[in-house]
Design a protein around this motif. Structure first.
Motif, PDB file in Angstrom:
ATOM      1  N   TYR A   1      -7.923  -0.420   4.918  1.00  0.00           N
ATOM      2  CA  TYR A   1      -6.819   0.108   5.554  1.00  0.00           C
ATOM      3  C   TYR A   1      -6.715   1.750   5.335  1.00  0.00           C
ATOM      4  O   TYR A   1      -7.125   2.150   4.009  1.00  0.00           O
ATOM      5  CB  TYR A   1      -5.633  -0.475   4.826  1.00  0.00           C
ATOM      6  N   TYR A   2      -6.474   2.412   6.442  1.00  0.00           N
ATOM      7  CA  TYR A   2      -6.474   3.970   6.557  1.00  0.00           C
ATOM      8  C   TYR A   2      -5.153   4.385   6.544  1.00  0.00           C
ATOM      9  O   TYR A   2      -4.310   3.967   7.454  1.00  0.00           O
ATOM     10  CB  TYR A   2      -7.455   4.464   7.433  1.00  0.00           C
ATOM     11  N   CYS A   3      -4.862   5.409   5.844  1.00  0.00           N
ATOM     12  CA  CYS A   3      -3.376   6.003   5.990  1.00  0.00           C
ATOM     13  C   CYS A   3      -3.710   7.320   6.936  1.00  0.00           C
ATOM     14  O   CYS A   3      -4.812   7.862   7.113  1.00  0.00           O
ATOM     15  CB  CYS A   3      -2.645   6.539   4.641  1.00  0.00           C
TER      16      CYS A   3
ATOM     17  N   GLY B   1       0.977   6.734   9.952  1.00  0.00           N
ATOM     18  CA  GLY B   1       0.601   5.200  10.556  1.00  0.00           C
ATOM     19  C   GLY B   1      -0.204   4.690   9.507  1.00  0.00           C
ATOM     20  O   GLY B   1      -1.032   5.437   8.515  1.00  0.00           O
ATOM     21  N   TRP B   2      -0.721   3.428   9.794  1.00  0.00           N
ATOM     22  CA  TRP B   2      -1.583   2.576   8.857  1.00  0.00           C
ATOM     23  C   TRP B   2      -2.659   1.998   9.789  1.00  0.00           C
ATOM     24  O   TRP B   2      -2.186   1.370  10.958  1.00  0.00           O
ATOM     25  CB  TRP B   2      -1.050   1.307   8.040  1.00  0.00           C
ATOM     26  N   TYR B   3      -3.861   2.316   9.721  1.00  0.00           N
ATOM     27  CA  TYR B   3      -5.112   1.520  10.499  1.00  0.00           C
ATOM     28  C   TYR B   3      -5.849   0.759   9.657  1.00  0.00           C
ATOM     29  O   TYR B   3      -5.799   0.978   8.475  1.00  0.00           O
ATOM     30  CB  TYR B   3      -5.569   2.699  11.286  1.00  0.00           C
ATOM     31  N   ARG B   4      -6.580  -0.002  10.275  1.00  0.00           N
ATOM     32  CA  ARG B   4      -7.569  -1.017   9.400  1.00  0.00           C
ATOM     33  C   ARG B   4      -8.695  -1.259  10.513  1.00  0.00           C
ATOM     34  O   ARG B   4      -8.874  -1.186  11.568  1.00  0.00           O
ATOM     35  CB  ARG B   4      -6.908  -2.125   9.032  1.00  0.00           C
ATOM     36  N   GLN B   5      -9.852  -1.414   9.578  1.00  0.00           N
ATOM     37  CA  GLN B   5     -10.925  -1.598  10.187  1.00  0.00           C
ATOM     38  C   GLN B   5     -11.846  -2.599   9.369  1.00  0.00           C
ATOM     39  O   GLN B   5     -12.171  -2.390   8.241  1.00  0.00           O
ATOM     40  CB  GLN B   5     -12.017  -0.293  10.182  1.00  0.00           C
ATOM     41  N   ALA B   6     -12.202  -3.799  10.110  1.00  0.00           N
ATOM     42  CA  ALA B   6     -13.163  -4.757   9.275  1.00  0.00           C
ATOM     43  C   ALA B   6     -14.658  -4.564   9.802  1.00  0.00           C
ATOM     44  O   ALA B   6     -14.891  -3.925  10.812  1.00  0.00           O
ATOM     45  CB  ALA B   6     -12.574  -6.243   9.795  1.00  0.00           C
ATOM     46  N   PRO B   7     -15.454  -5.053   8.985  1.00  0.00           N
ATOM     47  CA  PRO B   7     -16.832  -4.864   9.382  1.00  0.00           C
ATOM     48  C   PRO B   7     -17.194  -5.334  10.566  1.00  0.00           C
ATOM     49  O   PRO B   7     -16.799  -6.439  11.035  1.00  0.00           O
ATOM     50  CB  PRO B   7     -17.588  -5.732   8.173  1.00  0.00           C
ATOM     51  N   GLY B   8     -17.936  -4.499  11.476  1.00  0.00           N
ATOM     52  CA  GLY B   8     -18.444  -4.814  12.759  1.00  0.00           C
ATOM     53  C   GLY B   8     -17.377  -4.909  13.886  1.00  0.00           C
ATOM     54  O   GLY B   8     -17.499  -5.168  15.030  1.00  0.00           O
ATOM     55  N   LYS B   9     -15.833  -4.416  13.584  1.00  0.00           N
ATOM     56  CA  LYS B   9     -15.032  -4.329  14.324  1.00  0.00           C
ATOM     57  C   LYS B   9     -14.617  -2.762  14.515  1.00  0.00           C
ATOM     58  O   LYS B   9     -14.821  -1.947  13.754  1.00  0.00           O
ATOM     59  CB  LYS B   9     -13.775  -5.124  14.028  1.00  0.00           C
TER      60      LYS B   9
ATOM     61  N   GLY C   1      -9.297   5.717   2.750  1.00  0.00           N
ATOM     62  CA  GLY C   1      -9.514   4.022   2.951  1.00  0.00           C
ATOM     63  C   GLY C   1      -9.360   3.328   1.756  1.00  0.00           C
ATOM     64  O   GLY C   1      -9.898   3.743   0.728  1.00  0.00           O
ATOM     65  N   THR C   2      -8.749   2.238   1.676  1.00  0.00           N
ATOM     66  CA  THR C   2      -8.547   1.327   0.618  1.00  0.00           C
ATOM     67  C   THR C   2      -8.616  -0.155   1.088  1.00  0.00           C
ATOM     68  O   THR C   2      -8.322  -0.601   2.166  1.00  0.00           O
ATOM     69  CB  THR C   2      -7.235   1.405  -0.054  1.00  0.00           C
ATOM     70  N   GLN C   3      -9.330  -0.869   0.270  1.00  0.00           N
ATOM     71  CA  GLN C   3     -10.116  -2.141   0.673  1.00  0.00           C
ATOM     72  C   GLN C   3      -8.921  -3.249   0.269  1.00  0.00           C
ATOM     73  O   GLN C   3      -8.362  -3.089  -0.700  1.00  0.00           O
ATOM     74  CB  GLN C   3     -11.246  -2.631  -0.135  1.00  0.00           C
TER      75      GLN C   3
ATOM     76  N   LEU D   1       0.675  -1.332  -0.089  1.00  0.00           N
ATOM     77  CA  LEU D   1       0.058   0.005   0.138  1.00  0.00           C
ATOM     78  C   LEU D   1       1.049   1.031  -0.042  1.00  0.00           C
ATOM     79  O   LEU D   1       1.897   1.289   0.662  1.00  0.00           O
ATOM     80  CB  LEU D   1      -0.914  -0.110   1.230  1.00  0.00           C
ATOM     81  N   SER D   2       0.492   1.974  -0.607  1.00  0.00           N
ATOM     82  CA  SER D   2       1.151   3.526  -0.767  1.00  0.00           C
ATOM     83  C   SER D   2       0.062   4.706  -0.475  1.00  0.00           C
ATOM     84  O   SER D   2      -1.227   4.484  -0.774  1.00  0.00           O
ATOM     85  CB  SER D   2       1.577   3.673  -2.197  1.00  0.00           C
ATOM     86  N   CYS D   3       0.576   5.646   0.188  1.00  0.00           N
ATOM     87  CA  CYS D   3      -0.153   6.893   0.633  1.00  0.00           C
ATOM     88  C   CYS D   3       0.735   8.141   0.394  1.00  0.00           C
ATOM     89  O   CYS D   3       1.721   8.453   1.147  1.00  0.00           O
ATOM     90  CB  CYS D   3      -0.378   6.748   2.220  1.00  0.00           C
ATOM     91  N   ALA D   4       0.327   9.108  -0.585  1.00  0.00           N
ATOM     92  CA  ALA D   4       0.849  10.134  -0.662  1.00  0.00           C
ATOM     93  C   ALA D   4       0.154  11.344   0.003  1.00  0.00           C
ATOM     94  O   ALA D   4      -1.082  11.502  -0.429  1.00  0.00           O
ATOM     95  CB  ALA D   4       1.213  10.252  -2.247  1.00  0.00           C
ATOM     96  N   ALA D   5       0.953  12.084   0.491  1.00  0.00           N
ATOM     97  CA  ALA D   5       0.435  13.430   1.159  1.00  0.00           C
ATOM     98  C   ALA D   5       0.533  14.549   0.370  1.00  0.00           C
ATOM     99  O   ALA D   5       1.778  14.740  -0.209  1.00  0.00           O
ATOM    100  CB  ALA D   5       1.134  13.391   2.648  1.00  0.00           C
TER     101      ALA D   5
END
Length: 118
Positions: free
Chosen positions: A93-95, A35-43, A111-113, A20-24
């Protein structure tokens, strides 16, 4: 324009790899923790990995040894190299860029899946 633009998400099989890449843009990237964070459905959203301005890193126990965070201040870009992917890594996944020094600052990407098939 102040924003984070992510790329590299997609569908992979278990055991595969993805970067994964994230350009600011619009910020002085080098002064922020990234940082990188992530969120699954219901979590709840959870920290995956982070890196300070000095290069110190921390990562979730679930990804240690498999994921690596890096940053290129010249390109204002943060990366997440993901290997040995598991179905439980499936999430959005969120930058993020932020600073804790007052006044605090916080900026999120769209966010990117990432989907890992069994």
């Amino acid at each position: 324009q102040v924003q984070l633009v992510e790329s590299g998400g997609g569908l992979v099989q278990a055991g595969g790899s993805l970067r994964l890449s994230c350009a600011a843009s619009g910020i002085l990237f080098s002064i922020y923790t990234v940082g990188w964070y992530r969120q699954a459905p219901g979590k709840q959203r959870e920290l995956v990995a982070a890196m300070t301005t000095g290069g110190s890193t921390n990562a979730a126990d679930s990804v240690k040894g498999r994921f690596t965070i890096s940053r290129d201040n010249a390109k204002s870009t943060v990366y997440l190299q993901m290997g040995s992917l598991k179905p439980e890594d499936t999430a959005v996944y969120y930058c993020n860029v932020h600073r804790t020094t007052l006044p605090a600052y916080d900026l999120w990407g769209q966010g990117t899946q990432v989907t890992v098939s069994s």
